[in-house]
Design an enzyme around this catalytic site. Structure first.
Site, short mmCIF file in Angstrom:
data_model
loop_
_atom_site.label_atom_id
_atom_site.label_comp_id
_atom_site.label_asym_id
_atom_site.label_seq_id
_atom_site.Cartn_x
_atom_site.Cartn_y
_atom_site.Cartn_z
CB THR A 1 -0.93 0.03 1.24
OG1 THR A 1 -1.74 1.21 1.19
CG2 THR A 1 -0.16 0.05 2.54
CG ASN B 1 -3.39 4.74 3.54
OD1 ASN B 1 -2.89 5.41 4.44
ND2 ASN B 1 -4.68 4.54 3.42
N GLY C 1 -1.34 5.22 6.77
CA GLY C 1 -2.38 4.88 7.76
C GLY C 1 -2.59 3.37 7.80
CE LYS C 2 -5.74 -0.64 3.26
NZ LYS C 2 -6.12 -1.00 1.91
CD GLU D 1 -4.78 -1.00 -14.34
OE1 GLU D 1 -5.96 -0.92 -14.70
OE2 GLU D 1 -3.82 -1.21 -15.09
CG ASP E 1 -9.19 -5.34 -2.78
OD1 ASP E 1 -8.80 -4.15 -2.84
OD2 ASP E 1 -10.11 -5.77 -3.50
CB SER E 2 -11.45 -3.96 2.44
OG SER E 2 -10.89 -2.67 2.31
CG ASP F 1 -15.93 3.99 8.71
OD1 ASP F 1 -16.16 2.89 8.18
OD2 ASP F 1 -14.85 4.28 9.25
NE ARG G 1 -8.69 -2.62 6.18
CZ ARG G 1 -9.66 -1.71 6.30
NH1 ARG G 1 -9.89 -1.13 7.45
NH2 ARG G 1 -10.37 -1.35 5.25
P1 IMP Z 1 -8.98 -0.72 -0.45
O1 IMP Z 1 -9.13 -2.00 0.30
O2 IMP Z 1 -7.88 0.12 0.08
O3 IMP Z 1 -8.93 -0.93 -1.94
O4 IMP Z 1 -10.27 0.16 -0.15
C1 IMP Z 1 -11.53 -0.14 -0.63
C2 IMP Z 1 -12.55 0.95 -0.38
O5 IMP Z 1 -13.58 0.35 0.40
C3 IMP Z 1 -12.09 2.15 0.42
O6 IMP Z 1 -11.63 3.19 -0.40
C4 IMP Z 1 -13.38 2.58 1.11
O7 IMP Z 1 -14.16 3.33 0.23
C5 IMP Z 1 -14.06 1.25 1.35
N1 IMP Z 1 -13.72 0.73 2.68
C6 IMP Z 1 -12.90 -0.31 2.99
N2 IMP Z 1 -12.83 -0.49 4.32
C7 IMP Z 1 -13.60 0.48 4.87
C8 IMP Z 1 -13.91 0.83 6.22
O8 IMP Z 1 -13.44 0.22 7.21
N3 IMP Z 1 -14.73 1.87 6.36
C9 IMP Z 1 -15.26 2.57 5.34
N4 IMP Z 1 -14.99 2.31 4.07
C10 IMP Z 1 -14.16 1.26 3.82
#
Ligand code: IMP
Length: 193
Positions: A8, A10, A12-13, A38, A67-68, A149, A175
Site C-alpha cells: 500500500t 497509505n 495509515g494502513k 492495478e 483488499d476490502s 463509515d 479488517r
Molecule cells: P482498499 O481496500 O484500500 O482498496 O479500499 C476499498 C474501499 O472500500 C475504500 O476506499 C473505502 O471506500 C471502502 N472501505 C474499505 N474499508 C472500509 C472501512 O473500514 N470503512 C469505510 N470504508 C471502507
C-alpha cells in the site's frame, strides 16, 4: 527480523497493520512509491493476491496486501470491488450509494476484507477473510473513521462505524476479523522460501 512489505502507499494502513501484527517478529515497511499495482481482479481475494504477489516479486521480500469494500445486498453486492472507485471523494461515494439505494427497505450490507501474504518469489503463502454485517442508513452519522463509515450502522452496537471508538471498530470490523483469522496462521508459518 524478517522484512514484510505492505502493498500500500497509505501510511495509515501501514500503522493499522503494525498494530494488528505487533506481537510478531516482522518488520513492516511501505512498498516503494513508484510500484503501482492495478486492481484488475473481480473479487477481493483476487485483488489481494495480485497486490501481494506482485509486490513480493518486484521487491524480492515477503509482502502483505489487503483488499476490502462494501457489499450492499439490494444492489447485488455493489459497490464491492469498486468501492474505492465509486466516486472521487468519500462524500461523492456515499451520495451515489444513497441515491442508488433510494427508499429500498432491504438495507442489509457487509464490509468484507481479504488479506494475502506472498513469499519473496510471489507464491501466495496465506489468505484470510473477514466480514462485518450491518445496515445502510438513510443519512450519515458520526465523524470518525473514513470511507463509508458514516452510513454503515452496526445494530449490535447501535452505532455507525463513524460513531464508534477506533478500538471498537478495529475489533469488530472486517479488517480486524480478517487479521484475527490470519494471526494463528502467520504464527504457524515456516519462513523458508
Ligand atoms: P482498499 O481496500 O484500500 O482498496 O479500499 C476499498 C474501499 O472500500 C475504500 O476506499 C473505502 O471506500 C471502502 N472501505 C474499505 N474499508 C472500509 C472501512 O473500514 N470503512 C469505510 N470504508 C471502507
Amino acid at each position: 527480523m524478517t522484512i514484510l512489505v505492505v502493498a500500500t502507499g497509505n501510511p495509515g494502513k501501514l500503522q493499522e497493520m503494525q498494530a494488528y501484527l505487533a506481537d510478531l517478529n516482522w518488520e513492516l515497511i511501505l512498498k516503494p512509491e513508484d510500484l503501482e499495482i492495478e486492481e484488475t481482479g473481480s473479487t477481493f481475494a483476487e485483488n489481494a493476491c495480485l497486490k501481494a504477489s506482485e509486490v513480493a516479486r518486484m521487491t524480492g521480500q515477503w509482502a502483505i496486501a489487503d483488499d476490502s469494500g462494501l457489499e450492499v445486498d439490494a444492489l447485488d453486492g455493489a459497490p464491492g470491488v469498486f468501492s474505492a472507485r465509486y466516486g472521487s471523494t468519500d462524500s461523492e461515494r456515499i451520495e451515489r450509494l444513497l441515491n442508488e439505494l433510494g427508499n429500498e427497505l432491504n438495507r442489509d450490507a457487509q464490509f468484507v476484507c481479504v488479506i494475502a501474504l506472498a513469499r519473496p518469489n510471489g507464491a501466495i503463502a496465506l489468505q484470510a477473510e473477514g466480514a462485518c454485517p450491518g445496515r445502510i442508513l438513510h443519512t450519515p452519522r458520526g465523524t470518525g473513521g473514513f470511507g463509508y463509515d458514516p452510513i454503515f450502522y452496526v445494530p449490535e452496537y447501535s452505532q455507525t462505524f463513524a460513531e464508534m471508538p477506533a478500538e471498537l471498530k478495529h475489533a469488530i470490523s472486517h479488517r480486524g476479523r480478517a487479521f484475527q483469522a490470519l494471526l494463528p496462521q502467520l504464527k504457524a508459518l515456516t519462513l523458508d522460501t
